[in-house]
Enzyme design. Structure first.
Site, mmCIF file in Angstrom:
data_model
loop_
_atom_site.group_PDB
_atom_site.id
_atom_site.type_symbol
_atom_site.label_atom_id
_atom_site.label_comp_id
_atom_site.label_asym_id
_atom_site.label_seq_id
_atom_site.Cartn_x
_atom_site.Cartn_y
_atom_site.Cartn_z
ATOM 1 N N GLU A 165 99.938 -16.238 7.862
ATOM 2 C CA GLU A 165 100.413 -16.731 6.565
ATOM 3 C C GLU A 165 101.779 -16.131 6.228
ATOM 4 O OE1 GLU A 165 96.340 -18.088 4.326
ATOM 5 O OE2 GLU A 165 97.187 -16.169 3.737
ATOM 6 N N GLU A 270 93.158 -22.411 8.483
ATOM 7 C CA GLU A 270 92.168 -21.828 7.581
ATOM 8 C C GLU A 270 91.762 -22.869 6.559
ATOM 9 O OE1 GLU A 270 92.985 -18.088 5.732
ATOM 10 O OE2 GLU A 270 94.003 -17.276 7.509
#
Length: 371
Positions: A165, A270
């Site tokens: 991320e 995710e």
């Protein structure tokens, strides 16, 4: 006779011919990943949790989920974790189990000693205080060592993430691209390219991925990467409705735009959804209110399943077959009676697992088989 020869030549160059002279395409179908992030398993296995199938029969978790169609397992890697979990040693041990299961392996290198995300990208303690040149060198050597050790034991990852991320960059402040570091894109990309080079030198068949959280406004990030000649193979995205938007049409349009703009495969790295808003421990859950979920999908076992069906539909409708799959985050992080942070006093995720509060598999497990 001439006509027959021409037909044979066409078939041999363009495609293959069946016995009834039908021309068929020989291009192999791209693998669609139906993945799970099982990074907690190295710790949870020590508690001998009683996971069960939909009929209440006890199971071995990894064997069960792969038998149901899971074909990608994601593991996070921390450099020097304080509690030893997510270390290279633990990742290598679980990677052997993944290999034996027949699933592909996605390695998620955080380049940190702990969680890395848009708000936290601390470098490993061992790397703090280095110069820019030193951080480049150690990053290259570390990445190459990790991937080589995995390959040497016969567990080469199919995909390696260059950070986790990384909306704000990674290895702050070396590779930070946020706030006062908004002009630091060239060095962030330079660092990311060092990782890419190290991975490809070990095995050129490994796919590399840059992973960011969210779906909207992601085009700007990858434009900056492209402007600075960033190297990567896959765009990885996190999508959690409570954080990343609830307009389903807008979400789909943005994903399609990314694929078409950058001509990259898309992996929803995710994703998760609650099967209830109740709880089974003493910790606050990430999702506990109707305002955090999508009106189209209630927080029920069937609503969770329908959400994942929608996810798969969106990915499979990406133009030019660029949607290569998804990875469900922490389907196994159930609440249970224990002493560690993942026990009854610490799981903030038990209502988003793919197992209910009695640890029985939920209906959503069926989508791994049916798609």
């Amino acid at each position: 006779m001439i006509r027959k020869v021409i037909l044979v030549l066409i078939c041999s160059v363009v495609s293959s011919c069946t016995n009834d002279n039908t021309v068929t395409n020989n291009t192999p179908e791209k693998l669609f990943y139906k993945g799970m992030d099982l990074s907690f398993q190295s710790e949870l296995e020590s508690y001998n949790l009683d996971y069960k199938d939909q009929n209440g029969n006890s199971i071995n978790l990894l064997d069960y989920v792969t038998s149901k169609g899971t074909n990608l397992i994601r593991l996070r890697l921390w450099h020097t974790p304080e509690n030893g979990h997510n270390s290279l040693e633990k990742v290598k041990l679980y990677a052997l189990k993944i290999k034996a299961s027949g699933a592909d392996f996605l390695l998620d290198i955080h380049y940190s000693d702990t969680w890395a995300d848009p708000g936290n990208q601390e470098p490993p303690n061992d790397w703090k205080g280095m110069s820019s040149t030193e951080i480049k060198n150690v990053l290259y050597r570390y990445t190459k060592q990790v991937v080589k050790e995995l390959k040497d034991q016969g567990t080469t990852p199919a995909i390696v993430q260059i950070g986790n991320e990384t909306n704000s960059g990674f290895l702050w402040n070396f590779g930070k691209v946020w706030n006062e570091f908004n002009n630091n894109w060239p060095f962030y990309v330079e660092l990311s390219n060092e990782c890419y080079k190290a991975i490809k030198e070990v095995d050129n068949n490994i796919k590399t991925m840059i992973h960011i959280a969210g779906v909207t406004d992601t085009k700007i990030f990858f434009e900056k990467v492209e402007e600075n000649n960033g190297n990567y193979d896959i765009i990885g995205l996190s999508y959690y409705p409570q954080f990343h938007g609830k307009n389903l049409i807008e979400i789909q349009n943005n994903i399609n735009l990314l694929a078409s703009t950058f001509n990259k495969d898309i992996l929803l790295t995710e994703v998760s959804y609650p099967f209830t808003l109740d709880w089974n421990d003493n910790a606050n859950n990430f999702i506990g209110d109707e305002s955090q979920i999508l009106t189209e999908f209630p927080s029920t076992p069937n609503g969770q399943k329908r959400f994942l069906e929608w996810v798969i539909k969106v990915l499979k409708e990406i133009p030019d077959n660029k949607g290569i799959g998804f990875c469900y985050w922490a389907p196994d992080w159930v609440a249970f009676s224990g002493n560690e942070t993942t026990s009854t006093k610490g799981s903030s995720w038990e209502n988003q697992c793919l197992f209910d509060f009695d640890h029985n598999a939920l209906p959503a497990i069926e989508i791994f088989t049916d798609n």
